[in-house]
Design an enzyme around this catalytic site. Structure first.
Site, PDB file in Angstrom:
ATOM      1  N   MET A 141      -3.771  -7.185  -7.378  1.00 52.69           N
ATOM      2  CA  MET A 141      -3.291  -8.268  -8.233  1.00 52.69           C
ATOM      3  C   MET A 141      -4.439  -9.135  -8.758  1.00 52.69           C
ATOM      4  O   MET A 141      -4.413 -10.362  -8.636  1.00 52.69           O
ATOM      5  CB  MET A 141      -2.264  -9.099  -7.473  1.00 52.69           C
ATOM      6  CG  MET A 141      -1.020  -8.301  -7.094  1.00 52.69           C
ATOM      7  SD  MET A 141      -0.241  -7.535  -8.544  1.00 52.69           S
ATOM      8  CE  MET A 141       1.244  -6.834  -7.819  1.00 52.69           C
ATOM      9  N   ARG A 142      -5.441  -8.482  -9.325  1.00 49.92           N
ATOM     10  CA  ARG A 142      -6.560  -9.202  -9.939  1.00 49.92           C
ATOM     11  C   ARG A 142      -6.944  -8.535 -11.248  1.00 49.92           C
ATOM     12  O   ARG A 142      -6.823  -7.322 -11.364  1.00 49.92           O
ATOM     13  CB  ARG A 142      -7.790  -9.175  -9.017  1.00 49.92           C
ATOM     14  CG  ARG A 142      -7.642 -10.097  -7.899  1.00 49.92           C
ATOM     15  CD  ARG A 142      -8.794 -10.164  -6.952  1.00 49.92           C
ATOM     16  NE  ARG A 142      -8.361 -11.061  -5.922  1.00 49.92           N
ATOM     17  CZ  ARG A 142      -8.439 -12.383  -5.993  1.00 49.92           C
ATOM     18  NH1 ARG A 142      -9.039 -12.965  -7.009  1.00 49.92           N
ATOM     19  NH2 ARG A 142      -7.947 -13.137  -5.034  1.00 49.92           N
ATOM     20  N   HIS A 155       2.080   0.313 -12.983  1.00 51.73           N
ATOM     21  CA  HIS A 155       2.844  -0.914 -13.196  1.00 51.73           C
ATOM     22  C   HIS A 155       4.336  -0.570 -13.195  1.00 51.73           C
ATOM     23  O   HIS A 155       4.743   0.403 -13.825  1.00 51.73           O
ATOM     24  CB  HIS A 155       2.445  -1.560 -14.523  1.00 51.73           C
ATOM     25  CG  HIS A 155       3.117  -2.863 -14.764  1.00 51.73           C
ATOM     26  ND1 HIS A 155       2.823  -3.993 -14.036  1.00 51.73           N
ATOM     27  CD2 HIS A 155       4.119  -3.212 -15.626  1.00 51.73           C
ATOM     28  CE1 HIS A 155       3.594  -4.994 -14.447  1.00 51.73           C
ATOM     29  NE2 HIS A 155       4.383  -4.542 -15.397  1.00 51.73           N
ATOM     30  N   GLY A 180       0.780  -1.229   0.000  1.00 52.51           N
ATOM     31  CA  GLY A 180       0.000   0.000   0.000  1.00 52.51           C
ATOM     32  C   GLY A 180       0.814   1.283   0.000  1.00 52.51           C
ATOM     33  O   GLY A 180       0.285   2.339   0.364  1.00 52.51           O
ATOM     34  N   SER A 181       2.077   1.220  -0.452  1.00 52.47           N
ATOM     35  CA  SER A 181       2.853   2.477  -0.456  1.00 52.47           C
ATOM     36  C   SER A 181       2.300   3.464  -1.479  1.00 52.47           C
ATOM     37  O   SER A 181       2.348   4.684  -1.255  1.00 52.47           O
ATOM     38  CB  SER A 181       4.338   2.210  -0.715  1.00 52.47           C
ATOM     39  OG  SER A 181       4.567   1.783  -2.033  1.00 52.47           O
ATOM     40  N   ASN A 182       1.752   2.973  -2.579  1.00 50.04           N
ATOM     41  CA  ASN A 182       1.138   3.904  -3.544  1.00 50.04           C
ATOM     42  C   ASN A 182      -0.157   4.487  -2.993  1.00 50.04           C
ATOM     43  O   ASN A 182      -0.460   5.663  -3.217  1.00 50.04           O
ATOM     44  CB  ASN A 182       0.901   3.207  -4.886  1.00 50.04           C
ATOM     45  CG  ASN A 182       2.173   3.138  -5.713  1.00 50.04           C
ATOM     46  OD1 ASN A 182       2.593   4.126  -6.298  1.00 50.04           O
ATOM     47  ND2 ASN A 182       2.807   1.974  -5.718  1.00 50.04           N
TER      48      ASN A 182
END
Ligand code: GAR
Length: 204
Positions: free
Chosen positions: A90-91, A109, A12-14
């Site tokens: 990641m889905r 990405h 969750g750093s972004n």
């Protein structure tokens, strides 16, 4: 005030970068919802620290992807979300989510797409001997890391320390995501885009 949702599966750093930018006014919006498909992930604790509403769910407890995506769409609608930012989610987005929010979902990405798609892009590029790495932000379609590119930034690196490389790439991701989201929400310089997506973007 515009509202964004951040979808994440792990650290969750972004999310943190986007939430802080909203708090500081660098993005004229607030993070109205975090969606996480791993209830134990660190991003869930980060959301609590920022008092951001969080929907953390276990996909296995739903009968189908359509079922949990319908629940996500209900929550996005209830929170009045204008833009969905995938940040390590990641889905693959399915038809239920794309049908409701397609054209308003973007992803970050850690590679210069269309090269090195997938969950291990930094490692894959490193193993390949890449000399110029990078970060891409793109609209989301129904494929892995697919969809029209909005912004990219190169990260030149010729060293042999993958930890250092990862730090450089993450340090590039955060400001690029903040700048790109601000531009999308404020109608800054137009991106090259197709007509269908432009039409949907008018909803942002
Ligand atoms: C980020 O590096 C993001 O680019 C990547 O997951 C990481 C999440 O980090 N996404 C992908 O690889 C998508 N295919 P974070 O949880 O610290 O924001």
């Amino acid at each position: 005030m515009k509202r964004i949702a951040v979808f994440a599966s792990g650290n969750g750093s972004n999310y943190e970068a986007l939430a802080c930018a909203c708090d500081e006014g660098a993005i004229p919006a607030r993070v109205a919802l975090v969606v996480c498909d791993r209830p134990g992930a660190r991003v869930v604790r980060r959301a609590a620290d920022h008092a951001t509403e969080c929907f953390a769910f276990d996909p296995k407890s739903y009968a189908s992807k359509a079922d949990y995506e319908a629940e996500i769409v209900r929550r996005l609608d209830a929170a009045g979300v204008d833009l969905v930012c995938l940040a390590g989610y990641m889905r693959i987005c399915g038809p239920t989510l794309l049908g409701a929010y397609g054209g308003r979902i973007v992803n970050i990405h850690p590679a210069l797409l269309p090269a090195f798609k997938g969950a291990h892009a930094i490692r894959d590029a490193f193993d390949y001997g890449v000399k110029v790495y990078g970060v891409t932000i793109h609209y989301v379609d129904d494929t892995i890391d697919g969809g029209r590119i909005i912004s990219q930034r190169a990260v030149p690196y010729e060293g042999d320390d993958i930890d250092e490389l990862e730090r450089l790439i993450h340090a590039t991701e955060h400001p690029l995501y903040v700048e790109t989201v601000r531009r999308l929400l404020t109608g800054g310089p137009a991106e090259r885009n197709n007509d269908e997506t432009n039409e949907k973007r008018e909803k942002i």
